[in-house]
Design an enzyme around this catalytic site. Structure first.
Site, PDB file in Angstrom:
ATOM      1  N   GLU A  87       6.298  -5.835  -6.177  1.00 57.57           N
ATOM      2  CA  GLU A  87       6.876  -4.583  -6.692  1.00 57.57           C
ATOM      3  C   GLU A  87       8.210  -4.251  -6.052  1.00 57.57           C
ATOM      4  OE1 GLU A  87       4.469  -0.988  -6.903  1.00 57.57           O
ATOM      5  OE2 GLU A  87       2.694  -2.244  -7.047  1.00 57.57           O
ATOM      6  N   ASP A  89       1.066  -4.147  -5.733  1.00 53.48           N
ATOM      7  CA  ASP A  89       0.262  -3.456  -4.711  1.00 53.48           C
ATOM      8  C   ASP A  89      -1.238  -3.502  -5.012  1.00 53.48           C
ATOM      9  OD1 ASP A  89       2.481  -2.874  -3.260  1.00 53.48           O
ATOM     10  OD2 ASP A  89       2.619  -0.776  -3.833  1.00 53.48           O
ATOM     11  N   ASP A 115      -3.836  -1.694  -5.614  1.00 59.11           N
ATOM     12  CA  ASP A 115      -4.544  -0.503  -6.088  1.00 59.11           C
ATOM     13  C   ASP A 115      -4.447  -0.452  -7.613  1.00 59.11           C
ATOM     14  OD1 ASP A 115      -1.907   0.225  -6.516  1.00 59.11           O
ATOM     15  OD2 ASP A 115      -1.865   1.772  -4.978  1.00 59.11           O
ATOM     16  N   GLU A 117      -2.648   1.370  -9.601  1.00 57.90           N
ATOM     17  CA  GLU A 117      -1.262   1.397 -10.068  1.00 57.90           C
ATOM     18  C   GLU A 117      -0.680  -0.016 -10.023  1.00 57.90           C
ATOM     19  OE1 GLU A 117       1.202   4.113 -11.833  1.00 57.90           O
ATOM     20  OE2 GLU A 117      -0.626   4.671 -10.776  1.00 57.90           O
ATOM     21  N   TYR A 142      -2.012  -1.478   3.980  1.00 56.20           N
ATOM     22  CA  TYR A 142      -1.636  -0.693   2.801  1.00 56.20           C
ATOM     23  C   TYR A 142      -1.933   0.790   3.011  1.00 56.20           C
ATOM     24  CZ  TYR A 142      -0.725   0.368  -2.065  1.00 56.20           C
ATOM     25  OH  TYR A 142      -0.198   0.884  -3.212  1.00 56.20           O
ATOM     26  N   ARG A 194      -2.220   3.427   0.819  1.00 55.70           N
ATOM     27  CA  ARG A 194      -2.951   4.292  -0.131  1.00 55.70           C
ATOM     28  C   ARG A 194      -4.409   3.864  -0.159  1.00 55.70           C
ATOM     29  NH1 ARG A 194       2.040   3.288  -2.250  1.00 55.70           N
ATOM     30  NH2 ARG A 194       3.350   5.145  -2.382  1.00 55.70           N
ATOM     31  N   HIS A 213     -10.397  -1.767  -0.157  1.00 53.30           N
ATOM     32  CA  HIS A 213      -9.341  -1.500   0.816  1.00 53.30           C
ATOM     33  C   HIS A 213      -9.890  -1.286   2.205  1.00 53.30           C
ATOM     34  CE1 HIS A 213      -6.890   0.129  -2.756  1.00 53.30           C
ATOM     35  NE2 HIS A 213      -6.563  -1.120  -2.500  1.00 53.30           N
TER      36      HIS A 213
END
Length: 691
Positions: A9, A82, A84, A86, A301, A303, A348
């Site tokens: 990203e 990433d 997640d 998103e 990470y 989030r 995560h």
């Protein structure tokens, strides 16, 4: 020539990952999302099974053109966005935009930290895009779009152009408004504290004890009369220790950070906004150029709502602590497994340093001051989470004085454990002098003095960014990735302002919230929004089709919008004309809404652009000088009441003055809900408002 293409990203990761993978790999960045719903329309075909209409985001054409060239050259393509929902959605959009579905050797990889081991390990665990995660993100995006695009035009018509409603944002606004109402309606209640100082036989130091109550239990002293009665009784009494209890209290090590707890603690300890915390954490995650090491991702990470830690990281941390602090300070593996609780299967991990041996001191020179402070906070918290509990020695003493009781409780740290690395505001620092050693049951004490203090109960605290994040998380509203953008939007739209950490509602925010509560009660309902979050989680788990969630939501929203539109048609929205004359062209000025609330503008715009502050009179005379009280705003937009004769008269009040005098002290009264209350807390007079 490179055989493999890795698409990430952020451009900040490109150099680091390329270094890990070598010459056979080309690494390129998408710069976030490449496709989205169009800005010019709803972008959802409600007539045809709620199909979204995705278009290339403006400015991303060149990036996609470069990526297409790289795709043609590559034998294998790895989508490394990433880890997640998103990120999964960005991989899927890239796959569509670059027509990768027509290719065979296309894989999705993800890593929780940007380290050589993690990146290389991800290549061995390459998989297909997880469409459940993509669908959960699509559903969230479409729900947010529906709320924003169907409700915002109503706010433009009713209040001013450029305003917005949002699914999570509007609930957060309501929560802040409700707290403001609670504070404004709060009526302080008087109470007194009483502290005694005792001389102890054979000791130089006095013993301080607090009034507890009587032999039946705890008492609150509610008035001066009550206090005087107790003081009179205490004069006649003898004082004696009735009970001494010594014990031990264990304080468990904290859990490692999640997104929410990191934002809360960084706000408390470092005075960072949620947005600043996330920006700095992103930099630490993506990689910093460390002297002698090159670019290194310093944390995992950012989030996440998981407190899980990988076995390797857990082992490395306990090994480090054992070497640096000793075995006594190292928690057992069983303790850490218990702490992680039921979320052991989370995708995560918690937020932690990517390498525990890379201490804050070692990297300080390579970091900015704020990067260092945040890294140190994350490192300390993670190290503490793998350390032994702190142990306090506690002493509790009960003192009798006839029917009345005084209490003393004290503690001191017997073993620091994790507190040698990490303490938060909530941790007690302990007392060095635990208590006088010669005190025992039946010890006779001599009263040296009594100190009384008057207090008043305090209203609920205004929200800070930290306490709002905590509340949103507790209510199940939003997710780790949404807290910071939600607060940033509320501040950016000037619905809320921040003063000394506290969040205050503005006149504009109040106007928007009133419309939302009246016309769209479901949208701003906490339980409804929390339930929607759990439905999105079920979509991510593959338990519910995403279009079921969207298709169930839209008809109710549409019905509410149509009803609100009809109500608005009945009310012809015209500018409120005032008796203030424009000193440039002579027209009567009108009331308009701006980013800071109401202001006066000339209706002759654009020929005449004259504006003035709008001072809203409230029909009350100033208690100081007799002129009129007007509604004003601080520079940041917080409402208060002041005299129109300012600066000659400095009267100001956060609460609305009533115009009535207090019959007890002669001061002015303020309105609080359906009551009138003396503005002087020391007086405390309250009466019902006359209807």
């Amino acid at each position: 020539m490179a055989k493999y293409l890795v698409i990430v990203e952020s451009p900040a990761k490109v150099k680091t990952i390329k270094k890990f993978l070598g010459n056979n790999y080309e690494v390129a960045a998408s710069n976030g999302h490449v496709r989205d719903l169009p800005k010019s329309q709803l972008g959802i075909d409600v007539e045809h099974d709620f199909e979204p209409k995705y278009i290339t985001i403006r400015g991303k054409g060149d990036i996609l053109a470069k990526l297409r060239k790289e795709v043609k050259k590559a034998d294998k393509i790895y989508l490394a966005t990433d880890p997640d929902r998103e990120g999964e959605a960005i991989s899927w959009h890239l796959s569509k935009a670059l027509k990768l579905e027509e290719r065979k050797n296309v894989y999705r990889i993800s890593f929780n930290e940007i380290t050589k081991n993690a990146v290389k390990a991800s290549l061995k665990q390459a998989r297909e895009i997880d469409m459940n995660l993509v669908d959960a993100q699509q559903a969230r995006r479409m729900l947010d779009r529906m709320v924003g695009y169907r409700i915002s035009p109503l706010l433009w018509a009713k209040v001013k152009r450029g305003l917005s409603a949002g699914r999570v944002q509007s609930v957060a606004l309501r929560i802040i408004c409700d707290r403001e109402e609670e504070i404004n309606a709060f009526i302080p209640e008087e109470y007194w504290s009483l502290e005694a100082q005792f001389a102890v036989p054979g000791e130089k130091k006095l013993l301080n004890a607090k009034f507890y109550g009587n032999e039946k239990g705890k008492m609150t002293i509610g008035s001066q009369e009550e206090l005087d009665w107790i003081l009179e009784s205490l004069k006649k009494e003898n004082y004696q220790v009735l009970d001494v209890k010594k014990g031990e209290r264990v304080k468990k090590a904290p859990l490692p950070f999640t997104t929410s707890t990191l934002q809360q603690e960084a706000a408390k300890a470092l005075n960072f906004s949620t947005q600043k915390t996330m920006r700095l954490a992103q930099q630490l995650y993506e990689g910093i150029d460390i002297k002698g090491q090159g670019t290194v991702g310093l944390i995992t990470y950012l989030r996440t709502d998981s407190v899980r830690i990988s076995e390797e990281a857990d082992f490395a941390a306990r090994e480090y602590i054992q070497n640096a602090y000793g075995e006594k300070y190292t928690s057992s593996k069983e303790e850490n497994a218990k702490k992680s609780g039921a979320k052991i299967q989370d995708a995560h991990e918690a937020i932690r340093p990517s390498d525990i041996t890379r201490t804050p001191v070692m990297v300080k020179e390579s970091l900015s001051r704020d990067q260092f402070r945040l890294y140190q906070l994350i490192w300390n918290r993670f190290a503490a989470s793998r350390m032994s509990s702190a142990v306090y020695e506690t002493t509790s003493i009960k003192i009798g004085a006839g029917e009345y009781r005084f209490h003393v409780s004290a503690s001191k740290v017997a073993f620091e454990g994790f507190m040698s690395v990490y303490t938060s505001e909530d941790d007690e620092k302990g007392e060095n002098n635990l208590l006088l050693k010669s005190i025992d049951t039946n010890t006779k004490l001599t009263l040296n003095g009594l100190e009384e203090k008057q207090h008043f109960t305090q209203p609920p605290a205004h929200f800070t960014e930290a306490s709002l994040v905590k509340t949103l998380e507790e209510l199940g509203i939003g997710r780790p990735s949404t807290y910071a953008p939600t607060i940033t939007t509320l501040l950016g739209r000037r619905y809320v302002v921040k003063e000394n950490k506290n969040l205050y509602i503005t006149e504009l925010g109040e106007a928007v919230n009133n419309i939302m509560v009246e016309a769209f009660p479901v949208i701003v309902d906490e339980r409804f929004t929390a339930n929607m979050e759990s439905l999105l989680d079920k979509v991510a788990d593959g338990a519910i089709p995403w279009k079921t969630v969207v298709s169930n939501f839209y008809p109710d929203l549409e019905e509410a919008v149509q009803a609100a539109e009809k109500d608005l048609e009945k009310v012809k929205i015209e500018d409120e004309v005032t008796d203030v004359i424009c000193d440039l062209c002579g027209r009567n000025m009108v009331v308009k809404y701006g980013p800071h609330g109401k202001f006066l503008a000339c209706p002759g715009f654009p020929e005449c652009r004259n504006t003035k502050p709008y001072l809203e009179k409230i029909g009350v005379n100033c208690p100081k000088c007799g002129k009129e009280v007007v509604l004003k705003k601080t520079k940041k937009g917080r409402k208060y009441y002041g005299c129109e004769a300012n600066p000659e008269c400095d009267f100001m009040s956060w609460q609305k003055p009533s115009g009535e005098k207090c019959p007890e002290c002669g001061g002015y009264m303020v309105e609080k809900g359906n009551k009138l209350v003396c503005a002087d807390n020391q007086c405390g007079f309250v009466k019902e408002k006359q209807k």
